[in-house]
Design an enzyme around this catalytic site. Structure first.
Site, PDB file in Angstrom:
ATOM      1  N   TYR A 127      -1.928 -31.902 -23.316  1.00 18.75           N
ATOM      2  CA  TYR A 127      -1.964 -30.583 -23.959  1.00 18.75           C
ATOM      3  C   TYR A 127      -3.312 -29.895 -23.725  1.00 18.75           C
ATOM      4  O   TYR A 127      -3.377 -28.707 -23.404  1.00 18.75           O
ATOM      5  CB  TYR A 127      -1.697 -30.759 -25.454  1.00 18.75           C
ATOM      6  CG  TYR A 127      -1.513 -29.486 -26.241  1.00 18.75           C
ATOM      7  CD1 TYR A 127      -0.317 -28.782 -26.173  1.00 18.75           C
ATOM      8  CD2 TYR A 127      -2.523 -29.011 -27.083  1.00 18.75           C
ATOM      9  CE1 TYR A 127      -0.129 -27.627 -26.919  1.00 18.75           C
ATOM     10  CE2 TYR A 127      -2.342 -27.857 -27.824  1.00 18.75           C
ATOM     11  CZ  TYR A 127      -1.146 -27.168 -27.747  1.00 18.75           C
ATOM     12  OH  TYR A 127      -0.965 -26.026 -28.484  1.00 18.75           O
ATOM     13  N   LYS A 156      -3.833 -26.417 -21.746  1.00 21.60           N
ATOM     14  CA  LYS A 156      -4.404 -25.249 -22.415  1.00 21.60           C
ATOM     15  C   LYS A 156      -5.710 -24.810 -21.762  1.00 21.60           C
ATOM     16  O   LYS A 156      -6.034 -23.617 -21.738  1.00 21.60           O
ATOM     17  CB  LYS A 156      -4.598 -25.547 -23.897  1.00 21.60           C
ATOM     18  CG  LYS A 156      -3.289 -25.648 -24.681  1.00 21.60           C
ATOM     19  CD  LYS A 156      -2.420 -24.421 -24.499  1.00 21.60           C
ATOM     20  CE  LYS A 156      -1.263 -24.368 -25.487  1.00 21.60           C
ATOM     21  NZ  LYS A 156      -0.403 -23.171 -25.285  1.00 21.60           N
TER      22      LYS A 156
END
Length: 247
Positions: A149, A153
């Site tokens: 993640y 991001k």
């Protein structure tokens, strides 16, 4: 009428953003994995006197993305705003993280933003105007158990800056937002996975923030509204942290 397309808009930040843009006067294509998942957001917008359509689309699949944009153009008559919000989590420590954990998160966040932005720019470049907002996260700075993640991001921020360099000469503003602790179904899922009651999880997060409260989806929707509005016409290639002072 301004037309917006918001991915992952069946719930959470995406739903709040779709509703906010509709209240600002935009017609909204509400995108989520299954069309049925969009019903609550679409009904809320239409029930309030706005205009919205729901479209089922896996943003990591090229053909489905192309079809979603074609339907938006056909039914709403244009495209002025794209909000790349769709996201998933597959949290795990690196030694436990599977190939699928990695690929799923990269597919939805990075491939999804790429496919949707590529589809959107065709219309936006031709009309020499448009706004793209990508959702990053404070996790881009690193977060234990979120190698996939965090990497995705962080990638969104580099992607945003690059699109701004390429598309701004055509009148297209591209920016990203990095939310902090926002109460969404994703946060509820994290609390369950950790075995911590949601209220305890939220209380601990709030106490760690200078602002002494956690965020709401509406907090993010308000920043999206600003970035796609006329007052932000000179802002492009930027990432805005909306995190209650955490960073």
């Amino acid at each position: 009428m301004t037309v917006a397309l918001v991915t992952g808009a069946g719930r959470g930040i995406g739903a709040a953003t779709a509703k906010r843009l509709a209240s600002d006067g935009a017609a909204v294509a509400v995108i989520d994995l299954r069309e049925a998942d969009t019903a609550e957001t679409v009904d809320a917008i239409n029930g309030a006197g706005g205009r919205a359509i729901g479209i089922g689309c896996d943003v990591a699949v090229t053909d489905q993305v192309e079809a979603a944009f074609e339907r938006t153009l056909a039914e709403l008559g244009g495209l002025d705003i794209l909000v790349n919000n769709a996201g998933v989590i597959r949290d795990n420590m690196l030694f436990k993280m599977t190939d699928d954990d990695w690929d799923t998160v990269m597919g939805v966040h990075l491939r999804g933003a790429f496919l949707c932005s590529r589809a959107a720019q065709r219309t936006m470049v031709a009309q020499r105007s448009g706004k793209i907002v990508n959702l990053s996260s404070t996790s881009a700075l690193g977060n234990r158990g979120q190698a996939n993640y965090a990497a995705a991001k962080a990638g969104i921020q580099g992607f945003t800056r690059t699109l701004a360099l390429e598309l701004s000469p055509f009148g297209i503003n591209v920016n990203s937002i990095s939310p902090g602790f926002i109460i969404t179904p994703m946060i509820e899922e994290t609390a369950r996975r950790m075995g911590v009651p949601l209220d305890v999880f939220v209380k601990g997060a709030a106490e760690a923030l200078p602002i002494r409260r956690v965020g709401t989806p509406e907090d993010i929707a308000g920043v999206v509204s600003f970035l796609v509005g006329p007052d932000a016409s000179y802002i492009t290639g930027q990432n805005i942290y909306v995190d209650g002072g955490y960073r």
